[in-house]
Design a protein around this motif. Structure first.
Motif, PDB file in Angstrom:
ATOM      1  N   TYR A   1      44.097  25.001  -6.514  1.00 43.79           N
ATOM      2  CA  TYR A   1      44.811  25.786  -7.518  1.00 43.79           C
ATOM      3  C   TYR A   1      44.694  25.138  -8.894  1.00 43.79           C
ATOM      4  O   TYR A   1      44.442  25.810  -9.893  1.00 43.79           O
ATOM      5  N   LEU A   2      44.860  23.833  -8.951  1.00 39.92           N
ATOM      6  CA  LEU A   2      44.798  23.161 -10.251  1.00 39.92           C
ATOM      7  C   LEU A   2      43.370  23.164 -10.793  1.00 39.92           C
ATOM      8  O   LEU A   2      43.156  23.396 -11.980  1.00 39.92           O
TER       9      LEU A   2
ATOM     10  N   ALA B   1      50.994  25.231 -21.371  1.00 39.50           N
ATOM     11  CA  ALA B   1      51.580  26.120 -20.366  1.00 39.50           C
ATOM     12  C   ALA B   1      50.774  26.057 -19.084  1.00 39.50           C
ATOM     13  O   ALA B   1      49.595  26.397 -19.070  1.00 39.50           O
TER      14      ALA B   1
ATOM     15  N   ALA C   1      51.449  26.993 -14.811  1.00 39.47           N
ATOM     16  CA  ALA C   1      52.409  27.621 -13.910  1.00 39.47           C
ATOM     17  C   ALA C   1      52.978  26.614 -12.902  1.00 39.47           C
ATOM     18  O   ALA C   1      52.359  25.592 -12.609  1.00 39.47           O
TER      19      ALA C   1
ATOM     20  N   SER D   1      55.002  31.825 -15.967  1.00 42.28           N
ATOM     21  CA  SER D   1      55.072  31.629 -14.513  1.00 42.28           C
ATOM     22  C   SER D   1      55.790  30.327 -14.167  1.00 42.28           C
ATOM     23  O   SER D   1      55.435  29.643 -13.206  1.00 42.28           O
TER      24      SER D   1
ATOM     25  N   TYR E   1      52.907  36.111 -21.106  1.00 36.91           N
ATOM     26  CA  TYR E   1      51.946  37.073 -20.576  1.00 36.91           C
ATOM     27  C   TYR E   1      52.555  38.450 -20.822  1.00 36.91           C
ATOM     28  O   TYR E   1      53.623  38.777 -20.294  1.00 36.91           O
TER      29      TYR E   1
ATOM     30  N   THR F   1      49.371  34.716 -24.759  1.00 37.73           N
ATOM     31  CA  THR F   1      48.049  34.426 -24.205  1.00 37.73           C
ATOM     32  C   THR F   1      47.167  35.664 -24.351  1.00 37.73           C
ATOM     33  O   THR F   1      47.478  36.720 -23.800  1.00 37.73           O
TER      34      THR F   1
ATOM     35  N   HIS G   1      41.087  28.337 -21.874  1.00 34.43           N
ATOM     36  CA  HIS G   1      41.987  28.407 -20.721  1.00 34.43           C
ATOM     37  C   HIS G   1      41.574  27.388 -19.654  1.00 34.43           C
ATOM     38  O   HIS G   1      41.706  27.622 -18.453  1.00 34.43           O
TER      39      HIS G   1
ATOM     40  N   ARG H   1      39.256  28.533 -16.855  1.00 37.40           N
ATOM     41  CA  ARG H   1      39.807  29.344 -15.763  1.00 37.40           C
ATOM     42  C   ARG H   1      39.618  30.841 -15.999  1.00 37.40           C
ATOM     43  O   ARG H   1      39.942  31.646 -15.145  1.00 37.40           O
TER      44      ARG H   1
ATOM     45  N   GLY I   1      40.215  20.572 -21.551  1.00 42.27           N
ATOM     46  CA  GLY I   1      39.379  19.404 -21.300  1.00 42.27           C
ATOM     47  C   GLY I   1      39.815  18.130 -21.991  1.00 42.27           C
ATOM     48  O   GLY I   1      39.097  17.133 -21.923  1.00 42.27           O
TER      49      GLY I   1
ATOM     50  N   ARG J   1      41.189  14.741 -22.202  1.00 44.93           N
ATOM     51  CA  ARG J   1      41.503  13.715 -21.202  1.00 44.93           C
ATOM     52  C   ARG J   1      41.620  12.318 -21.788  1.00 44.93           C
ATOM     53  O   ARG J   1      42.037  11.390 -21.109  1.00 44.93           O
TER      54      ARG J   1
ATOM     55  N   GLY K   1      46.733  20.622 -20.100  1.00 43.46           N
ATOM     56  CA  GLY K   1      47.144  21.496 -18.998  1.00 43.46           C
ATOM     57  C   GLY K   1      47.214  20.738 -17.683  1.00 43.46           C
ATOM     58  O   GLY K   1      48.279  20.259 -17.274  1.00 43.46           O
ATOM     59  N   ARG K   2      46.065  20.568 -17.041  1.00 44.26           N
ATOM     60  CA  ARG K   2      46.062  19.918 -15.724  1.00 44.26           C
ATOM     61  C   ARG K   2      46.684  18.522 -15.726  1.00 44.26           C
ATOM     62  O   ARG K   2      47.355  18.146 -14.748  1.00 44.26           O
ATOM     63  N   PRO K   3      46.468  17.714 -16.770  1.00 45.11           N
ATOM     64  CA  PRO K   3      47.050  16.363 -16.710  1.00 45.11           C
ATOM     65  C   PRO K   3      48.561  16.351 -16.496  1.00 45.11           C
ATOM     66  O   PRO K   3      49.101  15.390 -15.933  1.00 45.11           O
TER      67      PRO K   3
HETATM   68  C1  LIG Z   1      47.521  25.263 -12.841  1.00 47.28           C
HETATM   69  C2  LIG Z   1      47.373  25.910 -14.196  1.00 47.28           C
HETATM   70  C3  LIG Z   1      48.182  26.993 -14.497  1.00 47.28           C
HETATM   71  C4  LIG Z   1      48.084  27.586 -15.750  1.00 47.28           C
HETATM   72  N1  LIG Z   1      48.948  28.595 -16.062  1.00 47.28           N
HETATM   73  C5  LIG Z   1      48.880  29.158 -17.290  1.00 47.28           C
HETATM   74  C6  LIG Z   1      49.815  30.161 -17.669  1.00 47.28           C
HETATM   75  O1  LIG Z   1      50.707  30.515 -16.898  1.00 47.28           O
HETATM   76  N2  LIG Z   1      49.694  30.718 -18.899  1.00 47.28           N
HETATM   77  C7  LIG Z   1      48.712  30.318 -19.784  1.00 47.28           C
HETATM   78  O2  LIG Z   1      48.643  30.844 -20.896  1.00 47.28           O
HETATM   79  N3  LIG Z   1      47.843  29.348 -19.463  1.00 47.28           N
HETATM   80  C8  LIG Z   1      47.896  28.759 -18.247  1.00 47.28           C
HETATM   81  N4  LIG Z   1      47.025  27.759 -17.936  1.00 47.28           N
HETATM   82  C9  LIG Z   1      46.031  27.315 -18.941  1.00 47.28           C
HETATM   83  C10 LIG Z   1      46.595  26.173 -19.780  1.00 47.28           C
HETATM   84  O3  LIG Z   1      47.594  26.625 -20.654  1.00 47.28           O
HETATM   85  C11 LIG Z   1      45.506  25.523 -20.653  1.00 47.28           C
HETATM   86  O4  LIG Z   1      44.868  26.507 -21.433  1.00 47.28           O
HETATM   87  C12 LIG Z   1      44.470  24.767 -19.850  1.00 47.28           C
HETATM   88  O5  LIG Z   1      45.005  24.219 -18.676  1.00 47.28           O
HETATM   89  C13 LIG Z   1      43.913  23.658 -20.720  1.00 47.28           C
HETATM   90  O6  LIG Z   1      42.892  22.988 -20.084  1.00 47.28           O
HETATM   91  P1  LIG Z   1      43.064  21.601 -19.304  1.00 47.28           P
HETATM   92  O7  LIG Z   1      43.704  21.921 -18.007  1.00 47.28           O
HETATM   93  O8  LIG Z   1      41.651  21.168 -19.152  1.00 47.28           O
HETATM   94  O9  LIG Z   1      43.884  20.670 -20.166  1.00 47.28           O
HETATM   95  C14 LIG Z   1      47.123  27.121 -16.692  1.00 47.28           C
HETATM   96  C15 LIG Z   1      46.323  26.032 -16.367  1.00 47.28           C
HETATM   97  C16 LIG Z   1      46.452  25.415 -15.138  1.00 47.28           C
HETATM   98  C17 LIG Z   1      45.594  24.219 -14.838  1.00 47.28           C
END
Ligand SMILES: Cc1cc2nc3c(=O)[nH]c(=O)nc-3n(C[C@H](O)[C@H](O)[C@H](O)COP(=O)(O)O)c2cc1C
Length: 358
Positions: A38-39, A91, A93, A122, A142, A168, A253, A256, A286, A288, A307-309
């Motif tokens: 998921y991540l 952000a 989830a 979320s 959203y 978003t 994003h 994703r 990205g 890190r 995000g992921r960190p």
């Molecule tokens: C598990 C996960 C859930 C996410 N959920 C949302 C969300 O609910 N709304 C949104 O705008 N972006 C969401 N994102 C995107 C993040 O806001 C962000 O754009 C992205 O994670 C940045 O990249 P990074 O993970 O490489 O730092 C999510 C990202 C991840 C990893």
């Protein structure tokens, strides 16, 4: 229910981890396979997520010497709000998947570090409880295909005290995410969203029909500033600035959404030129290392989001893990600034970077 095999590391143990990469490795060892999927969650082949890292390697520093760098201050403002570091929490989830304290732990870490939280629509913790922690907070939105539900989210964010909405705009539909499809709905894994109606209304989805003109409806129902998250081209950035949006997030994003999209760091310079100071620009996807942050600042961003960190930090040590992510990135940034001969974020200009040859 978190999907991490505990026990979580103590703050002391967390301080033995020395980079976000190390935190990621420690987190991955502890997370269930569905949570890892998921991540990671990249679209299609995952090329977009890899490109995000490569993009940062395409820029190198031009360090200047013999500047007094004894005092380095990372403080800046975002939409007028002071923050002590330009490393902000993006952000994502369902933080309770990675730690039972979920978004509360994230907000506590942000408050302690003088950072800011962008809370996902979320969220697995009610926005009111997150706001009560007292960290600066923006609500990510959203926009759903039901205006009543969308309006309710906006009103709830306002009432809870969030100081901006981050709409978003790169997700008129969710990306094609094979890693997610195999694992089914998270609610079946015991972690629920807290903002959307329960049970999920038949047919409710992110609105796919948004245009610059439909956005006027949102501007008409809220007094909060609206940040557009997911702007990648100078064409769109110029429209956003001309329409008077106060800020944009350059973001793909985290890879994703659209596989093979440009990396945000590669998109940033042209976006900054098009905006020409008319709006604040932030970047995610990205990030890190502190050097990534400095490159983003140099190329026109005012701050970055991770995000992921955040999830990795939670999975390793809850609040202490997220605090470690922010402090490592901040310390690395301070170090890189000093070695480039600058002492304040606003001194990070294009003069300190150059594109890699070839
Ligand atoms: C598990 C996960 C859930 C996410 N959920 C949302 C969300 O609910 N709304 C949104 O705008 N972006 C969401 N994102 C995107 C993040 O806001 C962000 O754009 C992205 O994670 C940045 O990249 P990074 O993970 O490489 O730092 C999510 C990202 C991840 C990893």
């Amino acid at each position: 229910m978190a999907h991490v095999t505990g026990p979580w590391l103590s703050p002391d143990e967390v301080s033995g981890l020395w980079s976000v990469d190390e935190i990621e490795r420690a987190a991955r060892e502890r997370m269930s396979a569905p949570l890892r999927d998921y991540l990671d969650g990249w679209a299609g082949s995952g090329e977009g997520a890899r490109i995000n890292r490569e993009g940062f390697s395409r820029w190198l520093f031009r360090p200047r010497i013999l500047h007094d760098v004894r005092e380095i201050d990372l403080g800046t403002t975002v939409l007028g709000q002071p923050v002590r570091t330009p490393i902000l929490l993006g952000a994502s989830a369902l933080h309770r998947l990675s730690h039972p304290d979920g978004e509360l732990a994230t907000a506590r870490a942000a408050r302690a570090a003088g950072s800011l939280v962008m809370l996902s629509t979320s969220t697995s913790t009610p926005p009111e409880e997150v706001a009560a922690v007292g960290a600066p907070g923006w609500m990510q939105l959203y926009w759903m295909n039901d205006r009543g539900i969308t309006r309710a989210i906006v009103e709830r964010a306002e009432a809870a005290g969030f100081s901006a909405l981050a709409l978003t705009v790169d997700a008129p539909r969710l990306g094609w995410r094979p890693l997610e499809y195999r694992n089914g709905d998270w609610e079946t894994h015991g972690v629920a969203q807290t903002v959307f109606p329960d049970p999920w209304p038949e047919g409710l989805a992110i609105e796919a029909g948004l245009t610059w003109r439909t956005l006027d409806w949102l501007r008409g129902i809220t007094r909060l500033p609206i940040v557009l998250k997911g702007v990648m081209t100078p064409e769109d950035a110029a429209i956003a600035a001309a329409e008077g949006y106060p800020a944009i997030v350059v973001s793909n994003h985290g890879g994703r959404q659209l596989d093979h999209a440009m990396s945000s760091i590669e998109a940033l310079p042209a976006v900054a030129d098009a905006v020409a100071g008319r709006a604040e620009i932030y970047l995610d996807s990205g990030v890190r290392w502190g050097t990534d942050v400095l490159k983003a600042l140099a190329l026109g961003a005012r701050a970055v989001f991770v995000g992921r960190p955040v999830h990795w930090g939670l999975a390793v040590g809850g609040e202490a893990g997220v605090a470690r992510v922010i402090s490592l990135l901040s310390d690395e940034l301070r170090n890189a600034m000093g070695l480039c001969g600058i002492t304040r974020p606003e001194d990070a200009t294009r003069a300190i970077v150059a594109p890699r040859a070839g």
